[in-house]
Structure formats: structure tokens, C-alpha cells
Design a protein around this motif. Structure first.
Motif, mmCIF file in Angstrom:
data_model
loop_
_atom_site.group_PDB
_atom_site.id
_atom_site.type_symbol
_atom_site.label_atom_id
_atom_site.label_comp_id
_atom_site.label_asym_id
_atom_site.label_seq_id
_atom_site.Cartn_x
_atom_site.Cartn_y
_atom_site.Cartn_z
ATOM 1 N N ILE A 289 -16.124 -2.040 13.477
ATOM 2 C CA ILE A 289 -14.890 -2.585 12.892
ATOM 3 C C ILE A 289 -14.065 -1.406 12.389
ATOM 4 C CG2 ILE A 289 -13.874 -4.146 11.212
ATOM 5 C CD1 ILE A 289 -16.554 -5.625 11.117
ATOM 6 N N ARG A 290 -12.795 -1.426 12.751
ATOM 7 C CA ARG A 290 -11.907 -0.310 12.422
ATOM 8 C C ARG A 290 -10.751 -0.791 11.543
ATOM 9 N NH1 ARG A 290 -10.343 2.565 17.644
ATOM 10 N NH2 ARG A 290 -9.000 0.753 17.992
ATOM 11 N N LEU A 291 -10.508 -0.073 10.464
ATOM 12 C CA LEU A 291 -9.372 -0.321 9.578
ATOM 13 C C LEU A 291 -8.396 0.825 9.753
ATOM 14 C CD1 LEU A 291 -7.929 -1.780 7.200
ATOM 15 C CD2 LEU A 291 -9.394 -0.444 5.649
ATOM 16 N N THR A 292 -7.208 0.518 10.255
ATOM 17 C CA THR A 292 -6.189 1.537 10.501
ATOM 18 C C THR A 292 -5.078 1.379 9.488
ATOM 19 O OG1 THR A 292 -6.685 1.540 12.866
ATOM 20 C CG2 THR A 292 -4.576 2.483 12.187
ATOM 21 N N GLY A 293 -4.855 2.443 8.709
ATOM 22 C CA GLY A 293 -3.827 2.414 7.679
ATOM 23 C C GLY A 293 -2.452 2.716 8.231
ATOM 24 N N ASN A 294 -1.504 2.840 7.345
ATOM 25 C CA ASN A 294 -0.132 3.141 7.733
ATOM 26 C C ASN A 294 0.023 4.633 7.993
ATOM 27 O OD1 ASN A 294 1.297 0.506 7.442
ATOM 28 N ND2 ASN A 294 0.435 0.660 5.390
ATOM 29 N N PRO A 295 0.838 4.985 8.979
ATOM 30 C CA PRO A 295 1.021 6.402 9.297
ATOM 31 C C PRO A 295 1.448 7.215 8.078
ATOM 32 C CG PRO A 295 2.021 5.034 10.988
ATOM 33 C CD PRO A 295 1.610 4.118 9.873
ATOM 34 N N ARG A 296 0.763 8.343 7.889
ATOM 35 C CA ARG A 296 1.110 9.330 6.868
ATOM 36 C C ARG A 296 0.951 8.812 5.435
ATOM 37 N NH1 ARG A 296 3.262 13.360 9.730
ATOM 38 N NH2 ARG A 296 4.028 14.465 7.893
ATOM 39 N N ILE B 147 -13.624 -1.107 22.923
ATOM 40 C CA ILE B 147 -12.462 -1.895 23.338
ATOM 41 C C ILE B 147 -12.196 -2.948 22.264
ATOM 42 C CG2 ILE B 147 -11.586 -3.530 25.057
ATOM 43 C CD1 ILE B 147 -13.345 -2.019 27.112
ATOM 44 N N VAL B 148 -10.935 -3.107 21.895
ATOM 45 C CA VAL B 148 -10.561 -4.072 20.860
ATOM 46 C C VAL B 148 -10.726 -5.488 21.396
ATOM 47 C CG1 VAL B 148 -8.699 -4.916 19.384
ATOM 48 C CG2 VAL B 148 -8.947 -2.458 19.791
ATOM 49 N N VAL B 149 -11.533 -6.303 20.708
ATOM 50 C CA VAL B 149 -11.750 -7.687 21.128
ATOM 51 C C VAL B 149 -10.994 -8.680 20.237
ATOM 52 C CG1 VAL B 149 -13.976 -7.207 22.204
ATOM 53 C CG2 VAL B 149 -13.903 -7.862 19.793
ATOM 54 N N ASP B 150 -10.587 -8.235 19.060
ATOM 55 C CA ASP B 150 -9.794 -9.074 18.163
ATOM 56 C C ASP B 150 -9.192 -8.172 17.096
ATOM 57 O OD1 ASP B 150 -8.611 -11.279 16.965
ATOM 58 O OD2 ASP B 150 -10.457 -12.462 16.928
ATOM 59 N N SER B 151 -8.068 -8.579 16.542
ATOM 60 C CA SER B 151 -7.449 -7.773 15.487
ATOM 61 C C SER B 151 -6.583 -8.650 14.604
ATOM 62 C CB SER B 151 -6.615 -6.638 16.089
ATOM 63 O OG SER B 151 -5.495 -7.161 16.787
ATOM 64 N N LYS B 152 -6.372 -8.174 13.386
ATOM 65 C CA LYS B 152 -5.505 -8.873 12.440
ATOM 66 C C LYS B 152 -4.736 -7.853 11.620
ATOM 67 C CE LYS B 152 -8.327 -13.029 12.041
ATOM 68 N NZ LYS B 152 -7.434 -13.851 12.849
ATOM 69 N N SER B 153 -3.466 -8.170 11.359
ATOM 70 C CA SER B 153 -2.652 -7.359 10.459
ATOM 71 C C SER B 153 -2.805 -7.905 9.045
ATOM 72 C CB SER B 153 -1.178 -7.416 10.881
ATOM 73 O OG SER B 153 -0.377 -6.773 9.911
ATOM 74 N N LEU B 154 -2.811 -7.014 8.063
ATOM 75 C CA LEU B 154 -3.005 -7.440 6.679
ATOM 76 C C LEU B 154 -1.728 -7.944 6.015
ATOM 77 C CD1 LEU B 154 -5.465 -4.693 5.400
ATOM 78 C CD2 LEU B 154 -5.960 -6.891 6.482
ATOM 79 N N GLY B 155 -0.575 -7.707 6.636
ATOM 80 C CA GLY B 155 0.671 -8.173 6.031
ATOM 81 C C GLY B 155 0.960 -7.436 4.727
ATOM 82 N N ASP B 156 1.726 -8.068 3.848
ATOM 83 C CA ASP B 156 2.101 -7.456 2.568
ATOM 84 C C ASP B 156 0.941 -7.581 1.590
ATOM 85 O OD1 ASP B 156 3.280 -6.494 0.289
ATOM 86 O OD2 ASP B 156 4.890 -7.975 0.223
ATOM 87 N N THR B 157 0.389 -6.459 1.169
ATOM 88 C CA THR B 157 -0.766 -6.471 0.264
ATOM 89 C C THR B 157 -0.386 -6.140 -1.177
ATOM 90 O OG1 THR B 157 -1.308 -4.142 0.667
ATOM 91 C CG2 THR B 157 -2.264 -5.780 2.170
ATOM 92 N N VAL C 191 -6.912 -4.482 10.994
ATOM 93 C CA VAL C 191 -8.360 -4.533 11.164
ATOM 94 C C VAL C 191 -8.635 -4.900 12.612
ATOM 95 C CG1 VAL C 191 -10.485 -5.733 10.547
ATOM 96 C CG2 VAL C 191 -8.823 -5.146 8.768
ATOM 97 N N GLU C 192 -9.419 -4.072 13.287
ATOM 98 C CA GLU C 192 -9.735 -4.297 14.687
ATOM 99 C C GLU C 192 -11.244 -4.411 14.879
ATOM 100 O OE1 GLU C 192 -6.321 -1.925 17.111
ATOM 101 O OE2 GLU C 192 -7.722 -0.696 15.951
ATOM 102 N N LEU C 193 -11.660 -5.391 15.661
ATOM 103 C CA LEU C 193 -13.054 -5.537 16.046
ATOM 104 C C LEU C 193 -13.233 -4.892 17.416
ATOM 105 C CD1 LEU C 193 -13.746 -9.254 15.044
ATOM 106 C CD2 LEU C 193 -13.703 -7.202 13.612
ATOM 107 N N LEU C 194 -14.235 -4.015 17.526
ATOM 108 C CA LEU C 194 -14.451 -3.265 18.756
ATOM 109 C C LEU C 194 -15.786 -3.640 19.386
ATOM 110 C CD1 LEU C 194 -13.519 0.277 17.369
ATOM 111 C CD2 LEU C 194 -11.978 -1.423 18.343
ATOM 112 N N ASP C 195 -15.815 -3.709 20.707
ATOM 113 C CA ASP C 195 -17.085 -3.956 21.383
ATOM 114 C C ASP C 195 -17.843 -2.639 21.544
ATOM 115 O OD1 ASP C 195 -16.006 -2.605 23.566
ATOM 116 O OD2 ASP C 195 -15.766 -4.405 24.792
ATOM 117 N N ASN C 196 -18.946 -2.656 22.289
ATOM 118 C CA ASN C 196 -19.760 -1.445 22.392
ATOM 119 C C ASN C 196 -19.149 -0.384 23.300
ATOM 120 O OD1 ASN C 196 -20.218 -2.640 24.850
ATOM 121 N ND2 ASN C 196 -22.386 -3.049 24.509
#
Length: 197
Positions: free
Chosen positions: A50-57, A167-177, A159-164
Motif C-alpha cells: 500500500i502506497r501513500l503519495t503526498g503532495n508534490p514538494r 501495479i495499482v489495483v485500486d486507489s483513493k484520493s483523500l480530498g480535503d483533510t 492511497v494506492e493498493l499495489l499487487d505483487n
């Protein structure tokens, strides 16, 4: 099937073991028949990482990250984690394992700007697992009133779910936190009802 114009999946459930009903509309008549279980795989995506990608910079920082499977078993606590950079190069204080240590007093914290233009944190589940939901304990600054608006730094992170094969199999944006202490993501893909076309 001759004359079929559409279908509804009636109340899909939280497990692939559920008994599905397909309502088939043919020539104005409504028929109900069980769906062959072999056609039903799962309501949940299967991931190895599972990968959490933040905002650039921008800084990427959270207290805790917990993913669970459909039986509510914890998939992430104690699992290997990595991130693209660590604030002050201090893994003990800000390292990637702090988000999966079951300790809300510890945090992960990347660098920002040129030091880390694309901050990413990843947890390795060490095997493929169905992922039902994820809870992220967002990091505030000072106290929960968050005068410095640190909670908002996670806005629109992904948040991205990755297979083995990564490869991204599902993802969701967190919106305004902004102002959000706990973020809950539901990966049950069977909840929406399919309507006739």
C-alpha cells in the motif's frame, strides 16, 4: 441470455462467500436466479503493498496507518515500511516504521521541496491480502486545534493498493483533510448497486 436488457446485483456483501441474486429483466418480466459462485471473485481488492503519495514538494507526515482485511485482521502493524526521505535523516524519530508501530505518539515525516519533490510512504504486506478498509491517523501540529494547519498537508494525497508486480489495483484520493484527525477509506467495491442500463 435472449432479451436481457440489464441487471441489478441485489445487496452484495462484505465477502466473496455471499449468495448473490441477479435480477434479470426480460420482456417486462422480473426473474431472480442465483449467480454462479465461480463468477464471483471478491468484493475487495487484493494487494501486496500500500502506497501513500503526498503532495508534490510538501511534507508527508502521519501518526498511524492501519489497513484491515474483511475479517478486521490488521494487515500493516509491524510490517516493513519505506519512504522517499526522512526529516533530519532521523529514522528513530521520523522513520517509516513509525506509522505501523501501533504507537500514536510516533510519526513519520518526510522532507519537502527540492529535498523530496514527490514524497511517498509505502508499507509491504509481505503477501497478497484482501484490503477492506484503511484508517489513517493524520498528524496535527501542537495540539488537535492544529493552529499551524498541519492536518491539511495531507489534502488530496493518494492511497494506492499495489499487487505483487507493483501495479495499482485500486486507489483513493483523500480530498480535503484540513481539520480531519482520522481518515477512513472503505475498499468494499460491492457496496454500490448496479442498475439496469
Amino acid at each position: 441470455m435472449t432479451g436481457m436488457t440489464g441487471f441489478i446485483v441485489d445487496q452484495a456483501y462484505l465477502s466473496h462467500d455471499i449468495y448473490y441474486n441477479i435480477f434479470v429483466y426480460t420482456q417486462g418480466l422480473k426473474h431472480s436466479k442465483p449467480l454462479d459462485r465461480s463468477l464471483v471473485t471478491t468484493c475487495y481488492p487484493t494487494a501486496s503493498k500500500i502506497r501513500l503519495t503526498g503532495n508534490p514538494r510538501e511534507y508527508l507526515h502521519i501518526f498511524e496507518f492501519v489497513a484491515v482485511d474483511p475479517s478486521d485482521a490488521d494487515l500493516t502493524t509491524g510490517k516493513p515500511a519505506s519512504q522517499t526521505s526522512t526529516l533530519q535523516n532521523d529514522d528513530g524519530k521520523y522513520g517509516p516504521a513509525n506509522a505501523v508501530d501501533a504507537d500514536s505518539a510516533s510519526i513519520i515525516h518526510t522532507k519537502k521541496g527540492n529535498a523530496d519533490p514527490n514524497p511517498v510512504w509505502t508499507v509491504d504486506l509481505e503477501a497478497p491480502h484482501e484490503v477492506a478498509s484503511i484508517a489513517i491517523e493524520n498528524r496535527y501540529c501542537g495540539d488537535t486545534n492544529d493552529a499551524q494547519k498541519c492536518l491539511g498537508r495531507l489534502s488530496n494525497a493518494t492511497v494506492e493498493l499495489l499487487d505483487n508486480q507493483d501495479i495499482v489495483v485500486d486507489s483513493k484520493s483523500l480530498g480535503d483533510t484540513t481539520g480531519v484527525l482520522i481518515l477512513n477509506l472503505d475498499f468494499n467495491n460491492c457496496l454500490p448497486t448496479l442498475s439496469p442500463t
